[in-house]
Design a protein around this motif. Structure first.
Motif, PDB file in Angstrom:
ATOM      1  N   ILE A  36       0.838  -1.199   0.000  1.00 18.76           N
ATOM      2  CA  ILE A  36       0.000   0.000   0.000  1.00 18.76           C
ATOM      3  C   ILE A  36       0.880   1.259   0.000  1.00 18.76           C
ATOM      4  N   GLY A  37       1.936   1.261   0.805  1.00 16.70           N
ATOM      5  CA  GLY A  37       2.851   2.400   0.844  1.00 16.70           C
ATOM      6  C   GLY A  37       3.528   2.627  -0.498  1.00 16.70           C
ATOM      7  N   GLY A  38       3.952   1.562  -1.153  1.00 16.21           N
ATOM      8  CA  GLY A  38       4.568   1.678  -2.473  1.00 16.21           C
ATOM      9  C   GLY A  38       3.599   2.206  -3.512  1.00 16.21           C
ATOM     10  N   LEU A  39       2.373   1.744  -3.448  1.00 20.30           N
ATOM     11  CA  LEU A  39       1.338   2.221  -4.357  1.00 20.30           C
ATOM     12  C   LEU A  39       1.073   3.708  -4.132  1.00 20.30           C
ATOM     13  N   PHE A  40       0.957   4.108  -2.871  1.00 23.07           N
ATOM     14  CA  PHE A  40       0.733   5.511  -2.511  1.00 23.07           C
ATOM     15  C   PHE A  40       1.889   6.379  -2.981  1.00 23.07           C
ATOM     16  N   MET A  46       3.869  10.413  -9.222  1.00 17.54           N
ATOM     17  CA  MET A  46       3.363  10.698 -10.563  1.00 17.54           C
ATOM     18  C   MET A  46       2.759  12.105 -10.616  1.00 17.54           C
ATOM     19  N   MET A  47       2.023  12.482  -9.570  1.00 20.00           N
ATOM     20  CA  MET A  47       1.408  13.810  -9.548  1.00 20.00           C
ATOM     21  C   MET A  47       2.461  14.911  -9.420  1.00 20.00           C
ATOM     22  N   VAL A  80      -0.551  15.975  -1.794  1.00 21.33           N
ATOM     23  CA  VAL A  80      -1.303  16.475  -2.941  1.00 21.33           C
ATOM     24  C   VAL A  80      -2.514  15.568  -3.136  1.00 21.33           C
ATOM     25  N   SER A  81      -3.672  16.184  -3.382  1.00 15.01           N
ATOM     26  CA  SER A  81      -4.857  15.369  -3.659  1.00 15.01           C
ATOM     27  C   SER A  81      -5.429  15.764  -5.005  1.00 15.01           C
ATOM     28  N   GLY A  82      -6.171  14.866  -5.596  1.00  9.73           N
ATOM     29  CA  GLY A  82      -6.771  15.110  -6.896  1.00  9.73           C
ATOM     30  C   GLY A  82      -6.415  14.017  -7.865  1.00  9.73           C
TER      31      GLY A  82
END
Length: 139
Positions: A36-40, A46-47, A80-82
């Motif tokens: 999960i941490g790696g995915l996050f 990427m953002m 960052v969100s979105g």
């Protein structure tokens, strides 16, 4: 020696289950958390590595009114969100970037679309202390 005194040797599982079960469960939990941490981390990277993010931050960092309200040294101040989606030379971007300067904090709102290069539909900074919104697209 009598036959009654003979006890067969326990197998591996009977001897070791008390430490193996908790260790095995803990290992699965740790592996899941690492996944999960790696995915996050991958999504967040990427953002923050996108051209839209970099260009928006650059405009906020060099805007005189934003510097006046938040102070110098404007930088990212959290998660960052979105979302960002790109495909070849097209894409869409909708981000909320928490930012901070030497005087205060705010949120950089970015809405953009890409046709070869990013074109901003909305680019504004919300200043937390004054509830003021600064439009970065106005000349």
């Amino acid at each position: 020696m009598q036959d009654d005194d003979y006890q067969p040797k326990k197998n591996w599982w009977d001897r070791n289950w008390k430490w193996f079960v908790p260790t095995g469960c803990l290992s699965l939990i740790v592996l899941f958390c690492l996944f999960i941490g790696g995915l996050f981390y991958g999504v967040t990277s990427m953002m923050t590595n996108s051209d839209a993010y970099k260009e928006a931050m650059n405009k906020a960092q060099h805007n005189e009114l934003v510097i006046q309200k938040l102070g110098s040294g404007i930088e990212n101040d959290g998660m960052v969100s979105g979302n960002i989606s790109t495909s070849d030379n097209t894409g869409n971007c909708n981000l909320e970037i928490p930012i901070k300067g030497s005087k205060g904090t705010g949120i950089l709102f970015v809405v953009a679309h890409k046709k070869v290069k990013w074109n901003f539909d909305e680019l504004s900074v919300y200043v937390n202390s004054t509830d003021e919104e600064i439009n970065l697209l106005e000349k």
